[in-house]
Design a protein around this motif. Structure first.
Motif, PDB file in Angstrom:
ATOM      1  N   PHE A   1      24.617  62.783  12.892  1.00  0.00           N
ATOM      2  CA  PHE A   1      25.975  62.911  13.212  1.00  0.00           C
ATOM      3  C   PHE A   1      26.663  61.313  12.835  1.00  0.00           C
ATOM      4  O   PHE A   1      26.253  60.417  13.187  1.00  0.00           O
ATOM      5  N   TRP A   2      27.757  61.846  12.254  1.00  0.00           N
ATOM      6  CA  TRP A   2      28.541  60.441  11.652  1.00  0.00           C
ATOM      7  C   TRP A   2      30.185  60.576  12.129  1.00  0.00           C
ATOM      8  O   TRP A   2      30.659  61.780  11.874  1.00  0.00           O
ATOM      9  N   LEU A   3      30.422  59.663  12.812  1.00  0.00           N
ATOM     10  CA  LEU A   3      31.842  59.526  13.298  1.00  0.00           C
ATOM     11  C   LEU A   3      32.503  58.210  13.188  1.00  0.00           C
ATOM     12  O   LEU A   3      31.861  57.153  13.298  1.00  0.00           O
TER      13      LEU A   3
ATOM     14  N   ALA B   1      32.190  53.023  11.285  1.00  0.00           N
ATOM     15  CA  ALA B   1      31.567  54.408  11.631  1.00  0.00           C
ATOM     16  C   ALA B   1      30.409  54.079  12.457  1.00  0.00           C
ATOM     17  O   ALA B   1      29.739  53.009  12.398  1.00  0.00           O
TER      18      ALA B   1
ATOM     19  N   LEU C   1      36.809  62.017  10.116  1.00  0.00           N
ATOM     20  CA  LEU C   1      35.861  62.483  10.919  1.00  0.00           C
ATOM     21  C   LEU C   1      34.619  63.455  10.316  1.00  0.00           C
ATOM     22  O   LEU C   1      35.299  64.547   9.565  1.00  0.00           O
TER      23      LEU C   1
ATOM     24  N   ILE D   1      31.009  65.348  10.034  1.00  0.00           N
ATOM     25  CA  ILE D   1      29.846  65.762  10.711  1.00  0.00           C
ATOM     26  C   ILE D   1      28.698  66.149   9.454  1.00  0.00           C
ATOM     27  O   ILE D   1      29.268  67.065   8.588  1.00  0.00           O
TER      28      ILE D   1
ATOM     29  N   SER E   1      36.993  63.563  19.918  1.00  0.00           N
ATOM     30  CA  SER E   1      35.750  62.784  19.191  1.00  0.00           C
ATOM     31  C   SER E   1      35.620  61.709  20.446  1.00  0.00           C
ATOM     32  O   SER E   1      36.472  61.252  20.929  1.00  0.00           O
TER      33      SER E   1
ATOM     34  N   LEU F   1      27.353  60.716  21.520  1.00  0.00           N
ATOM     35  CA  LEU F   1      28.617  60.989  20.578  1.00  0.00           C
ATOM     36  C   LEU F   1      28.921  62.547  20.536  1.00  0.00           C
ATOM     37  O   LEU F   1      27.877  63.074  20.673  1.00  0.00           O
TER      38      LEU F   1
ATOM     39  N   GLN G   1      31.727  65.839  19.078  1.00  0.00           N
ATOM     40  CA  GLN G   1      32.911  66.268  18.385  1.00  0.00           C
ATOM     41  C   GLN G   1      33.100  67.527  18.979  1.00  0.00           C
ATOM     42  O   GLN G   1      32.395  68.305  18.739  1.00  0.00           O
TER      43      GLN G   1
END
Lengths: 101, 660
Positions: free
Chosen positions: A10-12, A27, B7, B9, B534, B555, B557
């Motif tokens: 998961f990358w935010l 990030a 943003l 994913i 988010s 975390l 989304q």
């Protein structure tokens, strides 16, 4: 039967443009089974066609830098990256934009 | 300054594009209000109450201050300001008239608008309702099924009598706002009978002097909840000033699925101008344990589960009869006073094992409540007496202007004040064995809104095993700002320092535990149809005596997508990592209408869900939810009866709502 996942992450992140020509990026990357990794970076547009980039991250600890050259519809990127196992590595990128203009 | 958000994913194979949404104001309002209840309790009863209020809107041009204060989270100063505005304009015709009211913030109006109806709305009398227009009778049906696709150990071992389906059916017939008949039947997972729990009521209002009448199941809320209240109330959170004072709503017809909460019998409210008189009587059987040798009650169980022989043996064996009267008088804008007496008699005595346990079988409660406004000061409180000790809560609110207000509140609930039906404000449940001082403020500025509270609390008897006093404190600071249209940034930090009695090296001692929680959140609209949310949340706990430090991270989304007025989707992907259950992170979810879930996530893994909703043009609404909790590095999940021999826990639920 258990579910097997080889890689899932998961990358935010967000980019923040404080002033013209200067963009800061932050990030967080989270992969199951690994600690979260924070990544920070800056891009400075020295002139319209030339960008200078520098960045760092933890988990693993790395640093990187690079340049971007944009000419009309073509963008060429170069970056060096301190890989934790391979040492300093080099990466090249080529982007061609198809736009109406 | 420009702000760009990126943003992304990434998934190794397939990009998952779920999204979407329930854009109803009700659900959006509830999300913010209920998320603060950071426990794994389901706020079903509160949800049902809010839904009822939204469906039976309050006429802003005829409502009294007391009626306006039935709206969740409205404060008295704002209710008074609304009444002044309608007197000034000769009536509030629309939302704009309301927004121009002096002393009512835009933010509050956004929150209460769903509960109000404007214009020249006249309530139909009860006799008009029964004599005319029989065609205008509303029938509503809600049916819901929830199924866990993975079988817990208790099911695979055949321990439980019934299937793992959770089944819910509710049917309501109503005419105007004056007559309502409701029936609800429910079965929990593992229970055998589809009507393991049944609740029903007949409700009528405005029959001459009779303002409200209920036969069947009902609730009674008085004052601040020290004596009689529903089981659910909002915990400390971002409503730093709005959380107190509470507004007891009197008689409430009950139609929720919490099995041991309501009273069963009849209640009536007589109203003469500013004076109200209430009386109520209830007989019910609660779940509990009775010692066979002494014939004394050893515990009362409130979970409502009857899945195996042990739980069925405790089913509805504790009989309680309750009789009460109450009265209140309103001085209009100045304030109001109220009195309450009730007696609760059980068939069996209670076993008195510890200082906190009740003794005997008959309990009397006397209570008085007040609320008074003096300019920008608003005082309110309740004091209750159980013939042994006095419990009290008193609050002062200072509304400096519509952008800044302060709240101070003192509470003291002695260890020997025991009441099964109370739910006073505090750090813990029970309205017993706690004193505390709460202070908070909210400040709206052009740079954003700032909310703060600081609460100190003390339990005179920390634990039965070590009856020392223990204490703690907690503060919250919350900041929200809208840098652009349709974009909101939120930052929330809480810090709690709390003592508890624990076994340390084989001996009981006082353990001090600190918990920090930092949450950042961004809400924004990508288009007219797509909303995003988010979140990054960090948790850190530290136990002093054993030098144990733990960390947690979450975390997520969210995507909400509503391509048409009748079709919507809502989805979320969550990644989490915590050292143990102690550093768990809560994640409040969108769910089917009427369902609230706030699961605690711990360990290392991910969770995702998708909610879809479709409303037809003929009153039928269909909705479904699918969710998965995945811990790839585990072989099993849960423990004991809830053990699953897989690293995936998935659930399917669906619902049908029909109005005709």
């Amino acid at each position: 039967m258990n579910l097997t996942i080889y890689q899932l992450y998961f990358w935010l992140g967000a980019d923040l443009k404080f002033v013209k020509d200067l963009v800061f990026s932050a990030a967080v990357k989270k992969e199951i089974g690994f600690n979260p990794s924070i990544r920070l970076g800056t891009e400075y547009s020295m002139v319209d066609f030339f960008k200078l980039r520098i960045g760092t991250s933890n988990e693993p600890n790395t640093y990187s830098g690079g340049i971007g050259i944009i000419y009309q519809f073509v963008q060429v990127d170069y970056a060096f990256f301190s890989h934790p196992d391979l040492g300093l590595t080099h990466q090249f990128g080529l982007i061609i934009r198809f736009t109406k203009n | 300054m420009k702000l760009f958000f990126l943003l992304t994913i990434f998934f190794s194979f397939v990009p998952i594009l779920y999204a979407q949404v329930d854009t109803t104001t009700l659900q959006n309002n509830l999300y913010d209000i209920l998320e603060d209840a950071t426990t794994d309790k389901e706020g079903v009863e509160y949800y049902d109450l809010v839904e009822y209020l939204v469906q039976n809107k309050i006429a802003v041009n005829t409502a009294s201050i007391a009626e306006l204060m039935k709206i969740p989270n409205i404060d008295r100063q704002s209710a008074i300001a609304i009444v002044r505005q309608r007197n000034l304009l000769g009536g509030i015709k629309n939302e704009n008239d309301l927004r121009s009211a002096e002393g009512v913030s835009e933010e509050l109006i956004d929150r209460i608008i769903s509960y109000l109806i404007f214009g020249d709305v006249k309530d139909v009398s009860f006799f008009d309702s029964i004599n005319k227009n029989f065609k205008a009778i509303d029938f509503t049906l809600r049916s819901r099924g929830i199924y866990d696709l993975q079988q817990d150990k208790a099911f695979s071992d055949g321990k439980y009598y019934g299937s793992s389906w959770k089944i819910y059916n509710r049917f309501v017939v109503s005419k105007d706002k004056n007559i309502r008949v409701g029936v609800l039947i429910e079965k929990d997972p593992g229970e055998k009978s589809f009507n393991d729990f049944t609740t029903f009521h007949f409700y009528a209002r405005d029959i001459g002097f009779i303002k409200n009448f209920v036969a069947g199941d009902f609730l009674f809320e008085f004052g601040h909840g020290l004596t009689l209240w529903s089981r659910y109330s909002i915990s400390k959170g971002i409503e730093t000033v709005g959380i107190l004072p509470r507004n007891g709503k009197g008689i409430i017809p009950y139609l929720s699925s919490d099995e041991n909460m309501s009273l069963r019998g009849a209640a009536v409210q007589f109203s003469f101008n500013n004076f109200n008189f209430y009386t109520f009587y209830s007989v019910r059987n609660l779940d509990g344990s009775i010692d066979k040798s002494t014939n004394q009650i050893t515990s009362i169980r409130l979970d409502g589960l009857h899945r195996d022989s042990s739980e069925v043996a405790h089913q509805r064996i504790v009989n309680e009869k309750l009789l009460g009267i109450s009265a209140d008088y309103s001085f209009g804008e100045i304030g109001s006073v109220g009195l309450l007496y009730y007696n609760s008699t059980f068939e069996n005595d209670f076993q008195h094992n510890s200082l906190l346990d009740p003794s005997g079988n008959s309990f009397d409660y006397f209570a008085g409540s007040y609320s008074f406004t003096f300019g920008k000061l608003y005082f309110s409180g309740e004091t209750a007496y159980n013939k042994i000790s006095l419990a009290t809560i008193n609050s002062a609110e200072i509304a400096v202007d519509k952008n800044f207000s302060l709240l101070f509140s003192y509470r003291n609930y002695p260890y020997d004040y025991w009441s099964l039906h109370s739910n006073g404000f505090g750090e813990k449940d029970g309205t017993q064995n706690e004193s505390g001082f709460y202070s908070g403020f909210k400040w709206r500025t052009s740079y954003g809104n700032i909310y703060f509270y600081y609460d100190q609390f003390k339990y005179p008897i920390g634990d039965e095993k070590l009856p020392l006093a223990i204490k703690g404190n907690e503060f919250l600071i919350y900041y929200s700002v809208k840098p652009f249209r349709d974009t909101e940034f939120r930052l929330r930090y809480t810090n709690q320092l709390k003592e508890s009695v624990a076994a340390i090296n084989g001996e009981y001692g006082v353990l001090s535990r600190r918990k920090d929680n930092l949450r950042t959140e961004l809400l924004y609209k990508l288009s007219k149809f797509i909303q995003m949310r988010s979140r990054i949340e960090l948790v850190k706990t530290y136990a002093t005596a054993i030098s144990s430090e733990e960390k947690g991270l979450l975390l997520f989304q969210d995507v909400k997508y509503a391509p048409t007025a009748s079709l919507s989707f809502s989805g979320r992907i969550v990644f989490f990592q915590t050292d143990s259950y102690d550093s768990r992170v809560y994640e409040f979810e969108n769910d089917l209408t009427g369902v609230m879930s706030n699961p605690a996530l711990y360990g290392d893994g991910m969770r995702w869900y998708l909610v879809a909703r479709y409303n037809t043009s003929f009153g039928l609404s269909l909705s479904m939810k699918y969710s998965e909790l995945i811990k790839p590095n585990e072989k099993t999940m849960g423990s004991g009866d809830t053990l699953i021999n897989r690293n995936v826990d998935n659930r399917l639920s669906f619902q049908l709502d029909f109005k005709f």
